[in-house]
Design an enzyme around this catalytic site. Structure first.
Site, PDB file in Angstrom:
ATOM      1  N   SER A   1       0.876  -1.174   0.000  1.00 45.34           N
ATOM      2  CA  SER A   1       0.000   0.000   0.000  1.00 45.34           C
ATOM      3  C   SER A   1       0.908   1.217   0.000  1.00 45.34           C
ATOM      4  O   SER A   1       2.066   1.133   0.429  1.00 45.34           O
ATOM      5  CB  SER A   1      -0.834   0.007   1.281  1.00 45.34           C
ATOM      6  OG  SER A   1      -1.473   1.257   1.457  1.00 45.34           O
TER       7      SER A   1
ATOM      8  N   TYR B   1      -2.071   0.554  10.703  1.00 51.52           N
ATOM      9  CA  TYR B   1      -2.075   0.076   9.314  1.00 51.52           C
ATOM     10  C   TYR B   1      -0.781   0.493   8.624  1.00 51.52           C
ATOM     11  O   TYR B   1      -0.139  -0.300   7.932  1.00 51.52           O
ATOM     12  CB  TYR B   1      -3.300   0.643   8.588  1.00 51.52           C
ATOM     13  CG  TYR B   1      -3.447   0.173   7.160  1.00 51.52           C
ATOM     14  CD1 TYR B   1      -3.672  -1.166   6.877  1.00 51.52           C
ATOM     15  CD2 TYR B   1      -3.380   1.062   6.097  1.00 51.52           C
ATOM     16  CE1 TYR B   1      -3.815  -1.615   5.561  1.00 51.52           C
ATOM     17  CE2 TYR B   1      -3.524   0.634   4.781  1.00 51.52           C
ATOM     18  CZ  TYR B   1      -3.739  -0.707   4.522  1.00 51.52           C
ATOM     19  OH  TYR B   1      -3.883  -1.140   3.221  1.00 51.52           O
TER      20      TYR B   1
HETATM   21  C1  8X3 Z   1      -5.003   1.736   1.198  1.00 50.21           C
HETATM   22  C2  8X3 Z   1      -4.522   3.116   1.032  1.00 50.21           C
HETATM   23  O1  8X3 Z   1      -4.551   5.486   1.999  1.00 50.21           O
HETATM   24  O2  8X3 Z   1      -6.164   3.929   2.911  1.00 50.21           O
HETATM   25  O3  8X3 Z   1      -4.009   0.811   1.394  1.00 50.21           O
HETATM   26  O4  8X3 Z   1      -3.861   3.709   3.476  1.00 50.21           O
HETATM   27  S1  8X3 Z   1      -4.796   4.072   2.432  1.00 50.21           S
END
Ligand code: 8X3
Length: 252
Positions: free
Chosen positions: A136, A149
């Site tokens: 990502s 994340y």
């Molecule tokens: C997804 C992109 O910007 O939501 O992996 O992290 S974000």
């Protein structure tokens, strides 16, 4: 000789399902894995009915024993697409729930580790293997609320870069595809635990977020380059997104 085989994790929806479709179209026998058995079975049945080669195998990538049993059941693996992953919450570091952080590390990092470790012998044995990691843009830069994340995707990025160094000389390419804003049915809904309004707000006013098919296209492109061409890192964002934090939104 059986058909060249591509394993796709998280193939029940979104980028995983779209990638499985593209690789099946490209002539691969696709092995669709995800926790939701009925979803991957339905997709495998649909692809088979369309004349493609596809099988489903229910799998939770965080379950190492299950991953090992899955790997032992395969007769070959030429391509592995590590797509299973996800975000839980958008909380500042000061307030993030450690359980969310742990769960994100489990699926986005250890999930990739488990499946890659288990399938590496087959990938090497194929004589021309490819490992793809769907990371990502959150693995390359930070943003407020990204917390757990962002940390997990940085982990996936680090794993991928390290693996490429370690496999140099082996017949296995290591490819990272890092998407930015992609509108799928589930990514933001999962992040916001089913809150559709918050999920929709992520894309509000953005002319054309990427689709799962857009990303799948880039994965299939990278995989179908000649064997000596390794696409190390492919960053893909919609035109309306210039960075993790700069997004153009049309006024309503
Ligand atoms: C997804 C992109 O910007 O939501 O992996 O992290 S974000």
């Amino acid at each position: 000789m059986s058909t060249r085989t591509a394993v796709v994790t998280g193939a029940s929806s979104g980028i995983g399902a779209a990638t499985a479709r593209k690789l099946a179209e490209a002539g691969y026998r696709v092995v669709l894995t995800a926790r939701r058995a009925e979803r991957v079975e339905a997709l495998a049945a649909e692809l088979t009915a369309a004349g493609r080669e596809a099988v489903a195998h229910p799998l939770d990538v965080t379950d190492r024993q299950a991953v090992d049993a899955f790997a032992a059941s395969l007769d070959r693996c030429d391509v592995l697409v590590n797509n299973a992953g996800g975000a839980f919450g958008l909380d500042p570091v000061a307030e993030g729930d450690p359980a969310d952080w742990r769960a994100m590390y489990e699926v986005n990092v250890l999930g990739v580790l488990h499946v890659t470790q288990a399938l590496l012998p087959a990938l090497k044995g194929s004589g021309d293997g490819t490992v793809v990691v769907l990371s990502s843009t959150a693995g390359l830069g930070t943003y407020e609320g990204g917390g757990g994340y962002v940390a997990a995707k940085h982990g996936a990025h680090a794993l991928t870069e390290t693996l490429r160094l370690e496999l140099c000389g082996a017949p296995v390419r290591v490819v990272e595809v890092a998407p930015g804003m992609v509108r799928t049915d589930e990514f933001s809904l999962t992040r916001f635990r089913g809150d559709q309004e918050r999920a929709d707000a992520v894309y509000a006013g953005v002319a054309d977020p990427l689709t799962a098919e857009d990303v799948a296209d880039t994965v299939a492109w990278a995989v179908t380059r000649p064997s000596h061409v390794n696409i190390d890192l492919l960053v893909v964002r919609p035109r309306a997104q210039a960075s993790n934090t700069k997004v153009h939104r049309e006024p309503r």
